[in-house]
Write a protein that holds these residues in place. Structure first.
Motif, PDB file in Angstrom:
ATOM      1  N   VAL A 104       0.847  -1.188   0.000  1.00 52.70           N
ATOM      2  CA  VAL A 104       0.000   0.000   0.000  1.00 52.70           C
ATOM      3  C   VAL A 104       0.888   1.246   0.000  1.00 52.70           C
ATOM      4  CG1 VAL A 104      -1.821   1.217   1.256  1.00 52.70           C
ATOM      5  CG2 VAL A 104      -1.743  -1.288   1.288  1.00 52.70           C
ATOM      6  N   PRO A 105       0.584   2.230  -0.860  1.00 49.02           N
ATOM      7  CA  PRO A 105       1.420   3.435  -0.904  1.00 49.02           C
ATOM      8  C   PRO A 105       1.315   4.263   0.381  1.00 49.02           C
ATOM      9  CG  PRO A 105      -0.465   3.651  -2.384  1.00 49.02           C
ATOM     10  CD  PRO A 105      -0.511   2.264  -1.819  1.00 49.02           C
ATOM     11  N   ASP A 106       2.373   4.980   0.688  1.00 49.84           N
ATOM     12  CA  ASP A 106       2.383   5.866   1.855  1.00 49.84           C
ATOM     13  C   ASP A 106       1.236   6.858   1.758  1.00 49.84           C
ATOM     14  OD1 ASP A 106       4.657   4.665   2.855  1.00 49.84           O
ATOM     15  OD2 ASP A 106       6.027   6.177   2.053  1.00 49.84           O
ATOM     16  N   GLY A 107       0.652   7.159   2.900  1.00 39.80           N
ATOM     17  CA  GLY A 107      -0.416   8.148   2.948  1.00 39.80           C
ATOM     18  C   GLY A 107      -1.800   7.610   2.630  1.00 39.80           C
ATOM     19  N   PHE A 108      -1.914   6.315   2.356  1.00 44.90           N
ATOM     20  CA  PHE A 108      -3.229   5.743   2.057  1.00 44.90           C
ATOM     21  C   PHE A 108      -4.080   5.803   3.321  1.00 44.90           C
ATOM     22  CE2 PHE A 108      -6.428   2.560   1.109  1.00 44.90           C
ATOM     23  CZ  PHE A 108      -6.688   2.808  -0.235  1.00 44.90           C
ATOM     24  N   VAL A 109      -5.334   6.219   3.178  1.00 48.87           N
ATOM     25  CA  VAL A 109      -6.221   6.416   4.323  1.00 48.87           C
ATOM     26  C   VAL A 109      -6.545   5.087   5.001  1.00 48.87           C
ATOM     27  CG1 VAL A 109      -8.342   6.310   2.941  1.00 48.87           C
ATOM     28  CG2 VAL A 109      -8.332   7.562   5.080  1.00 48.87           C
ATOM     29  N   GLY A 110      -6.555   5.095   6.338  1.00 50.45           N
ATOM     30  CA  GLY A 110      -6.895   3.900   7.094  1.00 50.45           C
ATOM     31  C   GLY A 110      -8.394   3.771   7.303  1.00 50.45           C
ATOM     32  N   THR A 111      -8.809   2.622   7.774  1.00 50.57           N
ATOM     33  CA  THR A 111     -10.208   2.340   8.094  1.00 50.57           C
ATOM     34  C   THR A 111     -10.301   2.114   9.598  1.00 50.57           C
ATOM     35  OG1 THR A 111     -10.677   1.394   5.918  1.00 50.57           O
ATOM     36  CG2 THR A 111     -12.104   0.709   7.736  1.00 50.57           C
ATOM     37  N   THR A 112     -11.243   2.796  10.235  1.00 49.07           N
ATOM     38  CA  THR A 112     -11.410   2.704  11.675  1.00 49.07           C
ATOM     39  C   THR A 112     -12.739   2.044  12.001  1.00 49.07           C
ATOM     40  OG1 THR A 112     -10.113   4.716  11.997  1.00 49.07           O
ATOM     41  CG2 THR A 112     -11.516   4.033  13.827  1.00 49.07           C
ATOM     42  N   GLY A 113     -12.719   1.148  12.976  1.00 47.47           N
ATOM     43  CA  GLY A 113     -13.946   0.502  13.409  1.00 47.47           C
ATOM     44  C   GLY A 113     -13.757  -0.138  14.764  1.00 47.47           C
ATOM     45  N   THR A 114     -14.807  -0.778  15.226  1.00 47.27           N
ATOM     46  CA  THR A 114     -14.769  -1.495  16.501  1.00 47.27           C
ATOM     47  C   THR A 114     -14.597  -2.978  16.227  1.00 47.27           C
ATOM     48  OG1 THR A 114     -16.213   0.150  17.515  1.00 47.27           O
ATOM     49  CG2 THR A 114     -16.039  -1.989  18.628  1.00 47.27           C
ATOM     50  N   VAL A 115     -13.650  -3.592  16.912  1.00 46.00           N
ATOM     51  CA  VAL A 115     -13.406  -5.027  16.760  1.00 46.00           C
ATOM     52  C   VAL A 115     -14.529  -5.773  17.475  1.00 46.00           C
ATOM     53  CG1 VAL A 115     -11.814  -6.927  17.229  1.00 46.00           C
ATOM     54  CG2 VAL A 115     -10.910  -4.648  16.664  1.00 46.00           C
ATOM     55  N   ILE A 116     -15.269  -6.599  16.727  1.00 51.47           N
ATOM     56  CA  ILE A 116     -16.370  -7.346  17.352  1.00 51.47           C
ATOM     57  C   ILE A 116     -16.052  -8.827  17.508  1.00 51.47           C
ATOM     58  CG2 ILE A 116     -18.151  -5.686  16.723  1.00 51.47           C
ATOM     59  CD1 ILE A 116     -18.987  -7.576  14.464  1.00 51.47           C
ATOM     60  N   SER A 117     -14.994  -9.300  16.860  1.00 52.99           N
ATOM     61  CA  SER A 117     -14.533 -10.673  17.088  1.00 52.99           C
ATOM     62  C   SER A 117     -13.110 -10.804  16.593  1.00 52.99           C
ATOM     63  CB  SER A 117     -15.440 -11.705  16.403  1.00 52.99           C
ATOM     64  OG  SER A 117     -15.407 -11.527  15.009  1.00 52.99           O
ATOM     65  N   VAL A 118     -12.387 -11.742  17.190  1.00 53.78           N
ATOM     66  CA  VAL A 118     -11.012 -12.042  16.786  1.00 53.78           C
ATOM     67  C   VAL A 118     -10.883 -13.559  16.723  1.00 53.78           C
ATOM     68  CG1 VAL A 118      -8.554 -11.862  17.364  1.00 53.78           C
ATOM     69  CG2 VAL A 118     -10.093  -9.967  17.918  1.00 53.78           C
ATOM     70  N   TYR A 119     -10.308 -14.049  15.646  1.00 53.13           N
ATOM     71  CA  TYR A 119     -10.061 -15.484  15.465  1.00 53.13           C
ATOM     72  C   TYR A 119      -8.583 -15.709  15.214  1.00 53.13           C
ATOM     73  CZ  TYR A 119     -15.072 -15.722  14.901  1.00 53.13           C
ATOM     74  OH  TYR A 119     -16.416 -15.617  15.114  1.00 53.13           O
ATOM     75  N   LEU A 120      -7.979 -16.570  15.985  1.00 53.80           N
ATOM     76  CA  LEU A 120      -6.597 -16.984  15.787  1.00 53.80           C
ATOM     77  C   LEU A 120      -6.569 -17.980  14.635  1.00 53.80           C
ATOM     78  CD1 LEU A 120      -3.705 -16.853  16.917  1.00 53.80           C
ATOM     79  CD2 LEU A 120      -4.324 -18.731  18.439  1.00 53.80           C
ATOM     80  N   LEU A 121      -5.681 -17.769  13.672  1.00 58.52           N
ATOM     81  CA  LEU A 121      -5.576 -18.648  12.502  1.00 58.52           C
ATOM     82  C   LEU A 121      -4.439 -19.634  12.671  1.00 58.52           C
ATOM     83  CD1 LEU A 121      -5.963 -16.149   9.527  1.00 58.52           C
ATOM     84  CD2 LEU A 121      -7.690 -17.621  10.537  1.00 58.52           C
ATOM     85  N   ASP A 122      -4.724 -20.866  12.314  1.00 56.14           N
ATOM     86  CA  ASP A 122      -3.763 -21.959  12.399  1.00 56.14           C
ATOM     87  C   ASP A 122      -3.866 -22.726  11.085  1.00 56.14           C
ATOM     88  OD1 ASP A 122      -3.285 -24.980  13.180  1.00 56.14           O
ATOM     89  OD2 ASP A 122      -2.386 -23.787  14.780  1.00 56.14           O
ATOM     90  N   GLU A 123      -2.737 -22.999  10.421  1.00 56.72           N
ATOM     91  CA  GLU A 123      -2.762 -23.713   9.151  1.00 56.72           C
ATOM     92  C   GLU A 123      -1.745 -24.851   9.149  1.00 56.72           C
ATOM     93  OE1 GLU A 123      -3.452 -21.202   5.447  1.00 56.72           O
ATOM     94  OE2 GLU A 123      -2.520 -19.772   6.813  1.00 56.72           O
TER      95      GLU A 123
END
Length: 178
Positions: A104-123
């Motif tokens: 992603v190029p420098d200065g690209f706008v971020g996205t802000t929100g509230t985290v409603i769930s988190v899942y740990l990934l295992d492969e």
């Protein structure tokens, strides 16, 4: 409400998107996502027809900035097709969160929100003919957690000729006001 087993109420004007974050991003310096906390991430989109549709409201495409926008969500799309319309529909793939920029190029706008769930990934990983360890398709396991770890583990010793499980990061569901 979103479609998780344990429903988390969100306002109607909110979009819920799944954001993948690689383990190395968090181990380096990204804040570990935590349920109930606000988070700001620069997002990158990777198209993949095997994945679900990402956006559930009208999308705008800015070809000059390579930016997809939908409500309060902005994502950089480096490999977008040249003939993409200004209002694409049915976009399937993954959103990736980064604090380092990656593609992603420098200065690209971020996205802000509230985290409603988190899942740990295992492969599950397997060594290929060239000696490179690669994840095996269809072996991803998601475990619900309240907060991402700061350091990832879960992998045994990589032994040639044997498959090995490895924690590769997290997927967080982010509720974004639009």
């Amino acid at each position: 409400m979103h479609g998780l087993t344990n429903s988390t109420p969100v306002d109607r004007g909110v979009d819920v998107v799944a954001v993948h974050v690689a383990a190395w991003e968090i181990e380096c310096c990204a804040p570990p996502p935590e349920v109930g906390r606000e988070a700001r991430w620069v997002l990158a989109f990777t198209a993949d027809d095997a994945e679900p549709e990402i956006f559930h409201r009208p999308v705008r495409w800015d070809r000059i900035g390579s930016k997809l926008s939908a409500g309060g969500i902005s994502a950089y799309w480096r490999d977008a097709p040249d003939d993409l319309s200004d209002h694409p529909t049915g976009l399937r793939g993954r959103l990736w969160g980064t604090v380092h920029g990656a593609d992603v190029p420098d200065g690209f706008v971020g996205t802000t929100g509230t985290v409603i769930s988190v899942y740990l990934l295992d492969e599950l990983y397997r060594e290929d003919e060239a000696g490179v360890w690669r994840p095996l398709p269809g072996t991803e396991v998601r475990t619900s957690v309240g907060k991402s770890p700061s350091w990832f583990g879960g992998s045994g010793t990589f032994v040639s000729g044997m498959d090995c499980r490895k924690q590769t990061g997290v997927v967080m569901e982010l509720a974004v006001s639009g």
